[in-house]
Design an enzyme around this catalytic site. Structure first.
Site, short mmCIF file in Angstrom:
data_model
loop_
_atom_site.label_atom_id
_atom_site.label_comp_id
_atom_site.label_asym_id
_atom_site.label_seq_id
_atom_site.Cartn_x
_atom_site.Cartn_y
_atom_site.Cartn_z
N CYS A 337 1.01 -1.52 0.01
CA CYS A 337 -0.25 0.22 0.05
C CYS A 337 0.72 1.03 -0.08
CB CYS A 337 -0.96 0.13 1.13
SG CYS A 337 -0.63 -0.77 2.68
N ARG A 366 7.60 -10.74 5.54
CA ARG A 366 7.49 -10.46 6.85
C ARG A 366 8.10 -11.63 7.88
NH1 ARG A 366 0.96 -9.28 6.64
NH2 ARG A 366 1.25 -7.80 4.79
N GLN A 384 0.77 -11.09 -2.60
CA GLN A 384 -0.70 -10.65 -2.40
C GLN A 384 -1.40 -10.16 -3.60
OE1 GLN A 384 0.15 -7.67 0.69
NE2 GLN A 384 -1.15 -8.78 2.02
N ASP A 386 -2.99 -7.80 -4.49
CA ASP A 386 -3.27 -6.34 -3.97
C ASP A 386 -4.06 -5.52 -4.80
OD1 ASP A 386 -3.18 -5.53 -1.22
OD2 ASP A 386 -1.34 -5.11 -1.16
N HIS A 388 -5.58 -1.24 -4.53
CA HIS A 388 -5.73 -0.06 -3.63
C HIS A 388 -6.96 0.75 -4.38
CE1 HIS A 388 -2.43 -1.95 -1.78
NE2 HIS A 388 -3.14 -1.58 -0.48
N LYS A 472 -11.73 -3.63 8.60
CA LYS A 472 -11.87 -4.57 7.71
C LYS A 472 -13.01 -5.35 7.57
CE LYS A 472 -8.03 -7.21 9.33
NZ LYS A 472 -6.98 -8.10 9.38
N HIS A 518 -8.29 -0.95 0.61
CA HIS A 518 -7.37 -1.81 0.29
C HIS A 518 -8.07 -3.25 0.21
CE1 HIS A 518 -4.10 0.07 2.69
NE2 HIS A 518 -5.36 0.98 3.05
#
Length: 648
Positions: A337, A366, A384, A386, A388, A472, A518
């Protein structure tokens, strides 16, 4: 008299001092016999706790999540008592309920425990349970609690008590056993009819590797022996469906100690599977108006300081990468993000340009503790799906609902039926864990709840599960063991636009902040594929299978014909291969069944003469002889049933 509100809206009056069990009996004696736990307002209590003020009461049975939690936590007390009796001098620490049972961390000193000891511990637990001992809570002073555990020479409980405030400390008693405990127990030990210890493992005290290593004993328990039997049968089935086992058998992925723990290596078949999943979602995203972007695997430390990720994850993540330039630091990206915020910031935008929807299959890193790593479900590097969305406040509701539609399309196409939508809110009693004002949190939380209601989702609300920057909507999917995994997620964020100074020019010609959504329908490719593997037992939807058909020739004489069949299938975009090995047809069929290939096409003299194939379906057997064109139509029709086109 006090007024007690029940979940169905009923309000009953009782004399002050009535217990949850009294309320249960007022409903029906049969119901009361099944009640094992209770919650008054927001506090878990015992079924014997006197109620002295107006409030809302929820009664739980074994069939409720909270009922199971109380059942398993109570059984952990019984196991702790059995361990103390069988291993004198052992030091107890903590024993919580977990998703499918409980554990207790114990310092056994010089004594050893292994699976060979499970039977005697289980027998002792059942002996205690048959005594039908009541669980009873009592308040103790801090001085009394410290004295009790100092006399027992238990430094672990002493450390816990030293961090508690006087007046908040409670002990739980049953039989001759006492334990430091906040509460939440079943009425008595007699309800526990079946126990099974599952495993032992090492665990550091309070999860700190600099503190003493303890032994963690895992177990589970049930109110009926039949329930335990069914659970153990489910475990055996789950072993067959374990994604680590299936991933190896189907040649999808592997791990290497030299590459590093928690860093999966995708083999050719697995890479092709990932590519098909990516292309499937990219096609739907294009229809939904997303634009693909690509960002680097690293970013300057300052990027994540600005976003807040460094403050939240920096100490527990991969450490900074230092360059030859003094003071210059980069991080492996823990999130996509911040990069997408900077893409948005690269151009000025008007309200007419919004929403902007940037999507990326971005790999993030991570540093999970080695003890937490588990196949593909918990890794250190993962990709991910992902995206946005940057939109005006007026667009938030419709954009959020569009993402719900996309997520449900993904789940439906991949056969996920057993899932729950979880509205994850911040912890109202621990607001310092989050960034942003109360006002923006309230707006974001209301937007999510409103969208979930309007879409008719089966949702639950969980406080304290929000991301640090916003609430979320998480899609929790159950695996073969009934465990819940978070896959898809949609998050509303007013905070990162503020931190990155994101703006657009409104219709009033003034500068405004966009709202950021997100979203990741898969969540992570790794975890999604793991849960999909276990959910389907390796039998993916036909459109996703690495190989959709295999041609099995009866002998070498028919290899040329099998190659012709293979070419014709490839012309119809059917993924197939031919087995020309000098094996019996029976062995070829068994191997194809083990590889979970959906269709087996057997060819011999008659098939070559007629231009046909004899078709077997995985798990079903012969389905007849047909032309190659008819088989191709059969495959394509089956794909059309499960893989519908996404429509906005």
């Amino acid at each position: 008299m006090i007024k007690i509100s029940l979940p169905d809206g009923t309000i009953k009056e009782f004399e002050s001092g009535a217990t949850p069990m009294d309320v249960a009996r007022s409903i029906s004696e049969g119901f009361a016999r099944n009640v094992i736990s209770a919650k008054y307002d927001d506090t878990v209590i015992e079924t014997t706790t006197p109620l002295t003020s107006d409030g809302s009461l929820t009664l739980y049975t074994w069939n409720d999540k909270e009922g199971k939690k109380a059942f398993w936590h109570s059984t952990s007390h019984v196991m702790a008592q059995a361990i103390e009796a069988l291993y004198p001098g052992s030091k107890l620490t903590i024993g919580p309920a977990i998703e499918n049972g409980f554990y207790y961390d114990v310092d056994f000193g010089e004594q050893k425990i292994s699976e060979n000891d499970f039977k005697k511990i289980e027998d002792k637990m059942l002996e205690i349970a048959r005594g039908k001992h009541d669980f009873s809570m009592r308040s103790v002073s801090k001085e009394e609690a410290l004295s009790y555990y100092k006399d027992q020479e238990n430094p672990f409980k002493v450390e816990l008590i030293e961090n508690l405030e006087d007046g908040t400390i409670t002990f739980c008693d049953h039989d001759t056993f006492t334990d430091l405990c906040r509460g939440g127990h079943i009425p008595n030990t007699g309800i526990i009819k079946a126990v099974k210890l599952m495993s032992v493992a090492g665990a550091y005290w309070r999860g700190d590797e600099n503190k003493p290593q303890l032994t963690r004993v895992y177990g589970t328990s049930f109110p009926k022996q039949k329930d335990l039997k069914e659970y153990l049968e489910l475990l055996e089935e789950a072993k067959k469906r374990d994604h680590r086992k299936l991933g190896k058998e189907l040649e999808l992925f592997t791990f290497s100690q030299k590459v590093g723990q928690g860093l999966p290596l995708w083999l050719p078949k697995g890479a092709a599977l990932r590519e098909r999943l990516e292309n499937f979602l990219k096609k739907a995203q294009k229809t939904a108006g997303y634009e693909m972007v690509v960002t680097p695997h690293i970013g300057q430390k300052e990027l994540y300081v600005t976003s807040g990720h460094y403050a939240k994850y920096g100490a527990d993540s991969f450490q900074p990468i230092h360059t030859p330039n003094e003071g210059e630091e980069f991080l492996l990206k823990p999130m996509n993000c911040p990069h997408h915020c900077e893409i948005y910031n690269s151009s000025p935008w008007s309200y007419r340009d919004l929403p902007k929807r940037f999507a990326e299959f971005g790999t993030v890193y991570r540093y999970e503790q080695s003890g937490e790593l588990h196949g593909l479900t918990r890794v250190r590097g993962f990709t991910q799906d992902d995206a946005h969305i940057f939109c005006t406040p007026d667009q938030l509701d419709s954009e959020f609902k569009k993402v719900i539609d996309l997520t449900l399309y993904v789940f439906d196409s991949l056969g996920f039926k057993d899932f729950t939508a979880q509205v994850s809110l911040r912890d109202p009693d621990n607001k310092e864990k989050y960034i942003g004002s109360d006002d923006v949190w309230e707006k974001a939380e209301s937007a999510i709840i409103s969208a979930a209601k309007e879409k008719g989702l089966n949702y639950v609300i969980e406080k304290g599960e929000a991301a640090f920057y916003g609430p979320k909507l998480d899609f929790m999917v159950k695996d073969a063991l009934g465990r819940s995994w978070q896959l898809g997620t949609i998050q509303v964020d007013y905070n990162l636009p503020e931190r990155f100074d994101l703006t657009y020019k409104g219709s009033d010609n003034e500068t405004h902040r966009p709202v950021m959504i997100h979203r990741a329908p898969f969540g992570s490719m790794e975890r999604f594929i793991a849960v999909l593997l276990e959910n389907a037992g390796g039998n993916f939807p036909l459109w996703l299978m690495p190989e959709q058909a295999i041609i099995l020739s009866l002998s070498e004489k028919y290899e040329k014909y099998s190659q012709k069949v293979l070419s014709l299938l490839e012309n119809d975009e059917i993924r197939a291969l031919a087995n020309h090995r000098n094996d019996t047809i029976g062995k070829k069929i068994r191997d194809a069944e083990m590889s979970k290939i959906p269709y087996m096409l057997i060819v011999g003299e008659q098939e070559e003469k007629d231009g046909t194939v004899s078709v077997r379906k995985h798990g079903e057997g012969d389905i007849g002889t047909m032309s190659i064109e008819d088989f191709a139509e059969l495959v394509n029709n089956e794909i059309k049933k499960t893989l519908k086109t996404f429509k906005v």
